[in-house]
Structure formats: structure tokens, C-alpha cells
Write a protein that holds these residues in place. Structure first.
Motif, PDB file in Angstrom:
ATOM      1  N   LEU A 380      20.982 -47.189 -48.461  1.00 55.66           N
ATOM      2  CA  LEU A 380      22.092 -48.477 -48.549  1.00 55.66           C
ATOM      3  C   LEU A 380      20.971 -49.717 -47.085  1.00 55.66           C
ATOM      4  N   SER A 381      20.378 -48.666 -46.229  1.00 54.48           N
ATOM      5  CA  SER A 381      19.554 -50.013 -45.721  1.00 54.48           C
ATOM      6  C   SER A 381      18.916 -51.336 -46.436  1.00 54.48           C
ATOM      7  N   GLN A 382      18.349 -50.646 -47.483  1.00 49.98           N
ATOM      8  CA  GLN A 382      17.002 -51.270 -48.236  1.00 49.98           C
ATOM      9  C   GLN A 382      18.006 -52.149 -49.305  1.00 49.98           C
ATOM     10  N   ILE A 383      19.212 -51.656 -49.821  1.00 53.02           N
ATOM     11  CA  ILE A 383      20.459 -52.611 -50.280  1.00 53.02           C
ATOM     12  C   ILE A 383      20.245 -54.098 -49.590  1.00 53.02           C
ATOM     13  N   ALA A 384      21.051 -53.167 -47.956  1.00 59.21           N
ATOM     14  CA  ALA A 384      21.162 -55.365 -47.548  1.00 59.21           C
ATOM     15  C   ALA A 384      20.155 -55.725 -46.978  1.00 59.21           C
ATOM     16  N   ASP A 385      19.238 -54.806 -46.824  1.00 61.37           N
ATOM     17  CA  ASP A 385      18.016 -56.442 -46.950  1.00 61.37           C
ATOM     18  C   ASP A 385      17.308 -56.628 -47.982  1.00 61.37           C
ATOM     19  N   LEU A 386      17.822 -56.583 -49.079  1.00 59.18           N
ATOM     20  CA  LEU A 386      17.476 -56.435 -50.494  1.00 59.18           C
ATOM     21  C   LEU A 386      18.423 -57.884 -50.049  1.00 59.18           C
ATOM     22  N   ALA A 387      19.647 -57.406 -50.088  1.00 58.17           N
ATOM     23  CA  ALA A 387      20.087 -58.790 -49.770  1.00 58.17           C
ATOM     24  C   ALA A 387      20.645 -59.634 -50.080  1.00 58.17           C
ATOM     25  N   HIS A 390      17.279 -62.228 -50.512  1.00 54.42           N
ATOM     26  CA  HIS A 390      17.923 -63.427 -51.204  1.00 54.42           C
ATOM     27  C   HIS A 390      19.187 -63.829 -51.345  1.00 54.42           C
ATOM     28  N   GLY A 391      19.185 -63.901 -49.869  1.00 51.40           N
ATOM     29  CA  GLY A 391      20.169 -65.062 -49.589  1.00 51.40           C
ATOM     30  C   GLY A 391      21.255 -64.812 -49.147  1.00 51.40           C
ATOM     31  N   SER A 392      21.807 -63.592 -49.586  1.00 53.46           N
ATOM     32  CA  SER A 392      23.009 -62.937 -49.730  1.00 53.46           C
ATOM     33  C   SER A 392      23.353 -62.209 -48.191  1.00 53.46           C
ATOM     34  N   ASN A 393      24.636 -62.821 -47.997  1.00 47.96           N
ATOM     35  CA  ASN A 393      25.563 -61.898 -46.577  1.00 47.96           C
ATOM     36  C   ASN A 393      26.285 -61.011 -47.046  1.00 47.96           C
ATOM     37  N   SER A 415      14.271 -61.854 -59.427  1.00 46.52           N
ATOM     38  CA  SER A 415      13.759 -61.472 -58.396  1.00 46.52           C
ATOM     39  C   SER A 415      14.650 -60.007 -57.650  1.00 46.52           C
ATOM     40  N   LEU A 416      16.232 -59.944 -57.493  1.00 48.35           N
ATOM     41  CA  LEU A 416      16.764 -59.290 -56.916  1.00 48.35           C
ATOM     42  C   LEU A 416      16.745 -57.979 -58.160  1.00 48.35           C
ATOM     43  N   VAL A 417      17.002 -58.553 -59.413  1.00 49.65           N
ATOM     44  CA  VAL A 417      17.218 -57.208 -60.428  1.00 49.65           C
ATOM     45  C   VAL A 417      16.369 -56.733 -60.398  1.00 49.65           C
ATOM     46  N   ALA A 418      15.100 -57.178 -59.830  1.00 44.80           N
ATOM     47  CA  ALA A 418      13.797 -56.297 -60.063  1.00 44.80           C
ATOM     48  C   ALA A 418      13.921 -55.153 -58.840  1.00 44.80           C
ATOM     49  N   GLY A 419      13.969 -55.689 -57.916  1.00 49.26           N
ATOM     50  CA  GLY A 419      14.221 -54.925 -56.483  1.00 49.26           C
ATOM     51  C   GLY A 419      14.843 -53.934 -56.230  1.00 49.26           C
ATOM     52  N   LEU A 420      16.206 -54.025 -56.641  1.00 48.01           N
ATOM     53  CA  LEU A 420      17.373 -52.978 -57.126  1.00 48.01           C
ATOM     54  C   LEU A 420      16.122 -51.733 -58.500  1.00 48.01           C
ATOM     55  N   GLU A 421      16.616 -52.444 -59.382  1.00 47.57           N
ATOM     56  CA  GLU A 421      15.925 -51.681 -59.970  1.00 47.57           C
ATOM     57  C   GLU A 421      14.315 -51.047 -59.507  1.00 47.57           C
ATOM     58  N   ALA A 422      13.669 -51.283 -59.364  1.00 51.24           N
ATOM     59  CA  ALA A 422      12.171 -50.446 -57.978  1.00 51.24           C
ATOM     60  C   ALA A 422      13.388 -49.287 -56.864  1.00 51.24           C
ATOM     61  N   LEU A 423      14.488 -49.728 -56.887  1.00 47.45           N
ATOM     62  CA  LEU A 423      15.018 -48.552 -55.856  1.00 47.45           C
ATOM     63  C   LEU A 423      16.198 -47.755 -56.667  1.00 47.45           C
TER      64      LEU A 423
END
Length: 573
Positions: A380-387, A390-393, A415-423
Motif C-alpha cells: 500500500l505504501s508503494q501504491i501511494a508512492d506511485l500515485a 505520477h502527479g496524483s494525490n 508509466s503508472l500502468v507499468a509501475g502497477l503491473e511491476a507490483l
């Protein structure tokens, strides 16, 4: 203040009284309805609520129990009032499913707690998700599961750590207040409220206002049992409105414009009932008052004698929608509600918002699928960091155990999709990853009989390997006991955990199978094929077999649920 068994006449600030002139305490106990003058507690739960409001236990947790430890907790607090602050004792490790209904509560429970964080409307900021992840890592052995009511659940929580957890969560605007207990639970809402291009009306203000006025308020802190609310203005009908105690569903009135269609009396468990329309149209500004009126009816007229009849659905079934609406108008709102239309059939068969979607402001939201809601604090912390990167709060949870990142610029989506898929968080998941849910199961739940999370994960893997071309929307819901927390009756394939006998005559974990359940405007409960039970080991083989038969026999455009209605028992077995 709320009306209590000692308070016959209403006090200042209470909801309008129900027939005040006729109210008096009588000797007839009936169903324990306060509105009928039946105030004598008729079971242990009603007694401990009368003795002390559940909300009051927080002070004892902070000043006593966090210092004396688990052994010093009063039993009525431990197995009762602590729920008002999101705390249940978890299952002691190593107790097999066959012991669930045999052992006493104190024999089943461990000296640790499940803690539920309520996330009204599913809305989270990056800071809030980071705090949830940090609490998980510091105090819950990394656990942090996404639920099908947009909450997060921790396990392994020690009573000594509860005040520190509250401090950390409340610092970012989160809480565990009334996350469990006989009170208004989390208000679920469209996770894309206010941003979806096709939204009928944004219900966010009403969710916030209900929370501000009533959550943690003793006016509604002693209900007959739990009370579940859904509010959504999405045409996708994305909050399972049919199975909530109250639901406000976005519609357009031909004269008054966008507003909400009012539904009451839904709920599953061992006696499932679909909610019914009251035929009333409610403007956004009236939603909190109408909500309070319905909760007031439940508080005053709800059945308190038997716990298994203490949900609003039984009162609605006995009264019928016409009487319910009339009492709501005459005794609580003191005015008529406008008649209005019902919702339209959703255009999309997937209603979970998974994938990449354009927002009404030109940005995008990205929905993704963890496996059966299983997450952890680090993830969950990694998801928050990814967001944030990528400019999202803003993020959101869904009623399908999924998550969404909101407000992503178009040039950052890839880029966000790639980061999520990597997780291993799939933005374009298979139907099996996308449509499979599971409750907590025997791993932590004292009511469960079988494992659910691991069964769900392995089932997804097997079906993806065996049926790679399957592309139909499909829901597979796995429950560890008969209580239907994972909505087994409304799934294409619903699996109710129980002990079954295998080919060797041994008693093993398995499931009773429900087939063809659905939500939406064709809502209905699944079909139970006589004698159809599968062992956990047989589960992938069974699901593969029935889906293969469906593929071979289906008509053009025929959904799995529709096929199960006409399929033979042999085809379904």
C-alpha cells in the motif's frame, strides 16, 4: 441524544418521535421494538448496550486496557462494545474448521485483534494511504486487506498499541469509529464520484455530511444490529445497492432533474433479501435527513428480541415498502417525498472501474486488481508512492476489493500502468483475477470453517493457466462460512465454505456451490444444485468443467448467470 430504554419521550436533538402520544412501556415484550414501548433487553447484546453505550469503551481502552493488557478487558467490552471502535478478537491460530461451532468464544479467540479502518466513499489521499501502510508495518505484522465495503482490515493488533494506531490514523483524517458494531457502518460510495464522465450526480457531499452529523453520535449508536449504507450517482450501479440496508441510487427525475432513488431492506447472510424501491426521489440536499429518518425507523421499530431477525430487512419484509415509506414520511420527515423513476440498466457489465478511463476534467483514472483483496502495508505504501510520483494525490477503494488511482495526466498513464503491473497489480486483468473475491476466512476469522484467501489465489492461477481464452465477465465469490460476507448468493459462482466428505470418506475443507447469482436490474440469488459440493482440492477442476460447458453451450450474448437458469443439473455438476 438518542432515545434509550429509559427515555420514553424524545429529547432535544433526537429524530422525530414515533407516535409519542401512544408510547408507553407495556408488559408485552413482542419483538423488543422501542417504538412499541418494548424496552426490556431481551438478550445479552441488548443488555450490555443498555448498560453502557458502545462508544464509551474508547476511554477504557486508552486509560485502562492499553496499560493492563488483554487479560484485563471486561468480557462485554471485549466481545461487544469494542466493535464500536472497529475491533474484533481474531481467531487463534491452528484451530481447525470443525471446531468453529463447537468451541466457546473465549476458546476460539486469540489475544490479538482485527482492526477495521473505515473509508467512507472509498476516498483516500496519498497521505492517508501512506499512514495505513505505516500502521500495518509497525503494528499489524504487515497485514492490510482490502474489503468488499471499501475498508482496510488489519490483523495481529495488540490492545497496547491501539491508542497509538488511532493517533496515527486520526492525524490524517481516518478513523475506526463505528467500523463495526450495532451502528451505522461505513457509507460506501462510487469510487469515481465527481470525476466520472458518465456520472448522473455526485453523492460525495451527502456521504461527508452523514459522517459529520451522525457517525460517533449517540443518537444512532444503539441500533438493533449493524446498518449498511450505499450512495452512488454512477450509472454503472457500482455500490451493490440491492444488498444494503439503505441505498441512494442516482437517477434523473423528468421534472426535478438529477437526484436519488431510495432503496431499503437489502442484506445477505443466512437469510438473504434484496432491497426494495420505495418509489421516492430524493434531492442531494435531502439525503442526510432521509438517511436519518430510515435509521430512526430501524432504531425505534427494528426487532431486538432475536439477533438473527434484528436486521432492517426483516422489518421491511413485514411492513412492505408502502407502509415503510408512509411511516418515514409521517413520523420522521413530516413531509411527503416526491415519486420518482428507478435506475436504468448499466451499459457496462463490469462495474468495478478497473482499467484506464477518462475523467470529466480530461485527466484519467486507473483501476487495478490485487488478488482477492490481499494486500500488505509495504504494498500500500508503494501504491501511494506511485500515485504521488505520477502527479496524483487521490486514490479510491471499491466494493470489489480493487483500488483506483485518480487524477492522472494523460502523458503519465502509461508509466503508472507499468509501475502497477511491476507490483503484480493488473490494470488489464483476466476475468478470473478481476472477478474473484474472498472474505477473511479461517486464517483470522472466528466464524470461518475453511481457508478462502489462499484458495482464491490458487484458483485464479489455475484458471488463468487452463482457460487462457476465457473472456466473459465472471464473478467468483469465496466465503469461509454461511454468513455471506463475500456475497456468495449474488455471484456467478458463489462458494460457501463447509466441511465435506472426499472420495476416501475423510472430512475435508470444501464448498457448497451457488450458481447464477447477479446484481443489477436482473438481480437474483444463485441456484443451488442438489447435493453439489466440492472439496477444496477439486475446486479448480470443477470450475474449469462448468465454464467449459458454458462456453460450448451458450447462446449469442448469453451471460453465465443466464445460462445456469436453463442448464441441466448434470451440466452444472
Amino acid at each position: 441524544m438518542a432515545r434509550t430504554p429509559e427515555t420514553v419521550e424524545p429529547q432535544a436533538g433526537a429524530a422525530p418521535a414515533a407516535r409519542p402520544a401512544a408510547r408507553k412501556v407495556t408488559r408485552h415484550r413482542g419483538e423488543g421494538q422501542w417504538g412499541m414501548g418494548h424496552f426490556t433487553p431481551l438478550n445479552g447484546n441488548e443488555q450490555f448496550k443498555k448498560d453502557d453505550d458502545g462508544l464509551n469503551v474508547r476511554t477504557r481502552i486508552e486509560t485502562i486496557y492499553a496499560h493492563t493488557g488483554f487479560a484485563g478487558i471486561d468480557p462485554n467490552d471485549l466481545r461487544g462494545r469494542m466493535r464500536w471502535w472497529g475491533l474484533y478478537t481474531q481467531r487463534k491460530q491452528g484451530i481447525e474448521g470443525g471446531k468453529t461451532a463447537v468451541l466457546e468464544p473465549h476458546e476460539l479467540e486469540d489475544e490479538f485483534f482485527m482492526m477495521r479502518v473505515r473509508i467512507d466513499g472509498g476516498q483516500l489521499t496519498v497521505a492517508q494511504l501512506k499512514a495505513i501502510g505505516e500502521v500495518s508495518e509497525q503494528y499489524a505484522r504487515g497485514t492490510a486487506d482490502l474489503t468488499d465495503r471499501q475498508n482496510v482490515q488489519y490483523h495481529w493488533v495488540r490492545i497496547e498499541d491501539v491508542p497509538a494506531i488511532w493517533e496515527k490514523l486520526e492525524a490524517v483524517g481516518l478513523s475506526t469509529t463505528e467500523a463495526c458494531g450495532d451502528c451505522p457502518r461505513v457509507v460506501i460510495g462510487s469510487p469515481v464520484a465527481g470525476i466520472a464522465e458518465d456520472e448522473i450526480i455526485d453523492g460525495s457531499w451527502a456521504i461527508d455530511e452523514i459522517h459529520r452529523r451522525y457517525i460517533g453520535n449517540k443518537e444512532f449508536s444503539n441500533l438493533p444490529r449493524k446498518f449498511k449504507t450505499a450512495i452512488s450517482g454512477s450509472p454503472l450501479l457500482d455500490v451493490v445497492h440491492e444488498i444494503n440496508d439503505i441505498a441512494f441510487v442516482g437517477v434523473v427525475h423528468p421534472e426535478h432533474g438529477p437526484g436519488f432513488d431510495l432503496w431499503v431492506g437489502g442484506g445477505l447472510s443466512t437469510n438473504p433479501k434484496l432491497g426494495v424501491r420505495l418509489g421516492a426521489w430524493v434531492p442531494l440536499e435531502d439525503v442526510p435527513d432521509v438517511w436519518a429518518g430510515v435509521v430512526g425507523i430501524f432504531r425505534d421499530y427494528g426487532y431486538r428480541r432475536l439477533r438473527n431477525r434484528a436486521r432492517l430487512k426483516f422489518l421491511v419484509a413485514d411492513w412492505g415498502p408502502e407502509k415503510f415509506r408512509q411511516v418515514l414520511q409521517d413520523e420522521y420527515l413530516k413531509r411527503e417525498l416526491a415519486d420518482g423513476p428507478g435506475p436504468q440498466e448499466p451499459s457496462n457489465r463490469w462495474r468495478d472501474h478497473v482499467g484506464v478511463h477518462r475523467q470529466n476534467d480530461g485527466n484519467f483514472y486507473v483501476g487495478f486488481a490485487p488478488r482477492v483483496g490481499r494486500a500488505n502495508g509495504k504494498l500500500l505504501s508503494q501504491i501511494a508512492d506511485l500515485a504521488a510520483e505520477h502527479g496524483s494525490n487521490r486514490l479510491a477503494t471499491t466494493v470489489e476489493q480493487k483500488m483506483i488511482v485518480l487524477d492522472v495526466a494523460e502523458d503519465r498513464v502509461e508509466s503508472l500502468v507499468a509501475g502497477l503491473e511491476a507490483l503484480d497489480l493488473r490494470v488489464n486483468p483476466t476475468p478470473f483475477r478481476r472477478g474473484t473475491m474472498a472474505c477473511t476466512g479461517i486464517e483470522y476469522c472466528k466464524l470461518a470453517i475453511v481457508d478462502t484467501k489462499e484458495r482464491g489465489r490458487t484458483l485464479i492461477d489455475e484458471l488463468e493457466r487452463r482457460l487462457p481464452e476465457f473472456d466473459e465477465p465472471l464473478s467468483i465469490n469465496i466465503n469461509g462460512c454461511p454468513n455471506a460476507c463475500a456475497r456468495i448468493q449474488t455471484a456467478d459462482i458463489g462458494l460457501k465454505g463447509q466441511l465435506v466428505v472426499d472420495a476416501n470418506g475423510e472430512q475435508v475443507e470444501g464448498f457448497q456451490v451457488h450458481l447464477g447469482g447477479a446484481l443489477g436490474l436482473e438481480a437474483g440469488f444463485g441456484r443451488k444444485v442438489r447435493g453439489l459440493k466440492v472439496t477444496s482440492a477439486e475446486l479448480p477442476d470443477y470450475v474449469e468443467r462448468v465454464l467449459t460447458r458454458y462456453q460450448a453451450d451458450r447462446r449469442d450474448g448469453e451471460r453465465f448467470a443466464q445460462w445456469t437458469v436453463r442448464a441441466t443439473e448434470e451440466q452444472l455438476s
